[in-house]
Design an enzyme around this catalytic site. Sequence first.
Site, PDB file in Angstrom:
ATOM      1  N   GLY A 129       0.823  -1.207   0.000  1.00  0.00           N
ATOM      2  CA  GLY A 129       0.000   0.000   0.000  1.00  0.00           C
ATOM      3  C   GLY A 129       0.856   1.255   0.000  1.00  0.00           C
ATOM      4  O   GLY A 129       0.405   2.324   0.423  1.00  0.00           O
ATOM      5  N   ALA A 130       2.089   1.127  -0.501  1.00  0.00           N
ATOM      6  CA  ALA A 130       3.004   2.276  -0.480  1.00  0.00           C
ATOM      7  C   ALA A 130       2.820   3.165  -1.710  1.00  0.00           C
ATOM      8  O   ALA A 130       3.574   4.108  -1.919  1.00  0.00           O
ATOM      9  CB  ALA A 130       4.451   1.808  -0.366  1.00  0.00           C
ATOM     10  N   VAL A 140      -2.605  -7.815  -1.926  1.00  0.00           N
ATOM     11  CA  VAL A 140      -2.166  -8.407  -0.650  1.00  0.00           C
ATOM     12  C   VAL A 140      -2.980  -9.635  -0.232  1.00  0.00           C
ATOM     13  O   VAL A 140      -2.534 -10.408   0.617  1.00  0.00           O
ATOM     14  CB  VAL A 140      -2.195  -7.378   0.509  1.00  0.00           C
ATOM     15  CG1 VAL A 140      -1.120  -6.320   0.310  1.00  0.00           C
ATOM     16  CG2 VAL A 140      -3.576  -6.739   0.661  1.00  0.00           C
ATOM     17  N   ASN A 171       0.683  -2.515   5.121  1.00  0.00           N
ATOM     18  CA  ASN A 171      -0.002  -1.228   5.315  1.00  0.00           C
ATOM     19  C   ASN A 171      -1.202  -1.038   4.384  1.00  0.00           C
ATOM     20  O   ASN A 171      -2.019  -0.150   4.610  1.00  0.00           O
ATOM     21  CB  ASN A 171       1.036  -0.110   5.111  1.00  0.00           C
ATOM     22  CG  ASN A 171       0.401   1.224   4.904  1.00  0.00           C
ATOM     23  OD1 ASN A 171       0.013   1.902   5.856  1.00  0.00           O
ATOM     24  ND2 ASN A 171       0.235   1.618   3.648  1.00  0.00           N
ATOM     25  N   TYR A 176     -14.666  -1.901   8.939  1.00  0.00           N
ATOM     26  CA  TYR A 176     -13.275  -1.463   9.125  1.00  0.00           C
ATOM     27  C   TYR A 176     -12.817  -1.732  10.566  1.00  0.00           C
ATOM     28  O   TYR A 176     -11.716  -2.245  10.798  1.00  0.00           O
ATOM     29  CB  TYR A 176     -13.207   0.036   8.803  1.00  0.00           C
ATOM     30  CG  TYR A 176     -11.840   0.640   8.797  1.00  0.00           C
ATOM     31  CD1 TYR A 176     -11.037   0.571   7.664  1.00  0.00           C
ATOM     32  CD2 TYR A 176     -11.349   1.328   9.906  1.00  0.00           C
ATOM     33  CE1 TYR A 176      -9.777   1.164   7.637  1.00  0.00           C
ATOM     34  CE2 TYR A 176     -10.093   1.916   9.892  1.00  0.00           C
ATOM     35  CZ  TYR A 176      -9.323   1.830   8.758  1.00  0.00           C
ATOM     36  OH  TYR A 176      -8.076   2.417   8.730  1.00  0.00           O
ATOM     37  N   ALA A 181     -13.994  -4.009  12.563  1.00  0.00           N
ATOM     38  CA  ALA A 181     -13.816  -5.459  12.699  1.00  0.00           C
ATOM     39  C   ALA A 181     -12.466  -5.884  12.138  1.00  0.00           C
ATOM     40  O   ALA A 181     -11.731  -6.668  12.754  1.00  0.00           O
ATOM     41  CB  ALA A 181     -14.950  -6.194  11.984  1.00  0.00           C
ATOM     42  N   LYS A 235      -9.718  -4.082  11.740  1.00  0.00           N
ATOM     43  CA  LYS A 235      -8.561  -3.553  12.463  1.00  0.00           C
ATOM     44  C   LYS A 235      -8.413  -4.172  13.863  1.00  0.00           C
ATOM     45  O   LYS A 235      -7.291  -4.348  14.337  1.00  0.00           O
ATOM     46  CB  LYS A 235      -8.624  -2.026  12.529  1.00  0.00           C
ATOM     47  CG  LYS A 235      -8.512  -1.344  11.146  1.00  0.00           C
ATOM     48  CD  LYS A 235      -7.179  -1.646  10.461  1.00  0.00           C
ATOM     49  CE  LYS A 235      -6.999  -0.864   9.162  1.00  0.00           C
ATOM     50  NZ  LYS A 235      -5.708  -1.100   8.504  1.00  0.00           N
TER      51      LYS A 235
HETATM   52  P1  ADP Z   1      -4.243   5.375   3.803  1.00  0.00           P
HETATM   53  O1  ADP Z   1      -4.960   6.495   4.437  1.00  0.00           O
HETATM   54  O2  ADP Z   1      -4.396   4.098   4.615  1.00  0.00           O
HETATM   55  O3  ADP Z   1      -2.820   5.646   3.490  1.00  0.00           O
HETATM   56  P2  ADP Z   1      -4.814   5.279   0.886  1.00  0.00           P
HETATM   57  O4  ADP Z   1      -6.110   4.958   0.234  1.00  0.00           O
HETATM   58  O5  ADP Z   1      -4.175   6.601   0.629  1.00  0.00           O
HETATM   59  O6  ADP Z   1      -5.069   5.066   2.453  1.00  0.00           O
HETATM   60  O7  ADP Z   1      -3.742   4.148   0.539  1.00  0.00           O
HETATM   61  C1  ADP Z   1      -4.030   2.791   0.588  1.00  0.00           C
HETATM   62  C2  ADP Z   1      -3.143   2.073  -0.417  1.00  0.00           C
HETATM   63  O8  ADP Z   1      -3.439   0.666  -0.354  1.00  0.00           O
HETATM   64  C3  ADP Z   1      -3.401   2.519  -1.867  1.00  0.00           C
HETATM   65  O9  ADP Z   1      -2.163   2.788  -2.527  1.00  0.00           O
HETATM   66  C4  ADP Z   1      -4.094   1.319  -2.491  1.00  0.00           C
HETATM   67  O10 ADP Z   1      -3.824   1.154  -3.871  1.00  0.00           O
HETATM   68  C5  ADP Z   1      -3.502   0.171  -1.676  1.00  0.00           C
HETATM   69  N1  ADP Z   1      -4.328  -1.044  -1.736  1.00  0.00           N
HETATM   70  C6  ADP Z   1      -5.675  -1.138  -1.611  1.00  0.00           C
HETATM   71  N2  ADP Z   1      -6.068  -2.413  -1.764  1.00  0.00           N
HETATM   72  C7  ADP Z   1      -4.949  -3.152  -1.991  1.00  0.00           C
HETATM   73  C8  ADP Z   1      -4.692  -4.536  -2.217  1.00  0.00           C
HETATM   74  N3  ADP Z   1      -5.679  -5.439  -2.261  1.00  0.00           N
HETATM   75  N4  ADP Z   1      -3.407  -4.930  -2.389  1.00  0.00           N
HETATM   76  C9  ADP Z   1      -2.401  -4.015  -2.359  1.00  0.00           C
HETATM   77  N5  ADP Z   1      -2.575  -2.718  -2.158  1.00  0.00           N
HETATM   78  C10 ADP Z   1      -3.825  -2.270  -1.975  1.00  0.00           C
END
Ligand code: ADP
Length: 257
Positions: A9-10, A61, A86, A153, A155, A157
Amino acid sequence: MTKTVVITGAGSGIGRHIAIVLAQRGWQIVVADINEDGARATAADLDSRNGQLHEHAILDVSDPHKARQVADDVASRLGLDAWVSNAGVSYMQRFLDTPIESYDKTLEVNLKGVFVCGQAAARAMVRIGAKGAIVNTASMAGKQGRVPYLADYVASKFGVVGLTQAMAFELAEYGITVNSVCPGYVVTPMQEREMTWEAQLRGITPDKVRQLYINDTPLRKLEQPDDVANVVAFLLSDDARFITGEAVAVNGGAYMD
Ligand code: ADP
């Protein structure tokens, strides 16, 4: 020796800032995200900041096969010293109106994703004999359910906080630490979306919602992604080597245990 970390999620938000802070501290980063554009943009941003080459990987993920591929590949080529789970989603809606598909999706990414990636990372670390560190992004909504319109959410976390403890307990014998961080009202794209949804649900303006978040935070300001990233960096550092199974609150006092 340069240490290597995979951050899921980076491609956006908190995850991108964790990547920036860790890169500034000399870590080699593998940016893992389901969103290729976001992942590529973060990796390019990191490269331009300190000239070191970072990588990105497209990863859902919740896909055990792909998570294993990424963990094994990174472990074999670069070594795997740390993994930050993350990636997350949130869909703000009333409990009474929440479709089961939304619950399933939230649990799939936020909780199953942490299980799947944690297992892949830990297996790879054990294989190469790395006494690594894993950090999971939970939330203050993983400690208290007194949060409006985020039942699924919450649940997920709460699950992350418990799973972190169970992983920490079992992985201790390999010298692997596992902790979570519990952010509060962080300024990210996710929170911008939430503020808009919450404003609609409450029938007030997004500015008013922002003010409610600030009023709910004793330190009287919204949290910055770096506030979380700095704590993640600490948990991955040698200074934190005797901390495991912990859920570290980083929320300006918005929730106190
Ligand atoms: P936060 O406030 O938690 O940082 P964001 O929406 O800005 O929230 O970032 C969450 C990240 O997680 C995004 O880059 C998104 O693409 C990624 N993400 C969401 N679902 C998945 C997934 N199934 N696998 C990998 N990454 C994901």
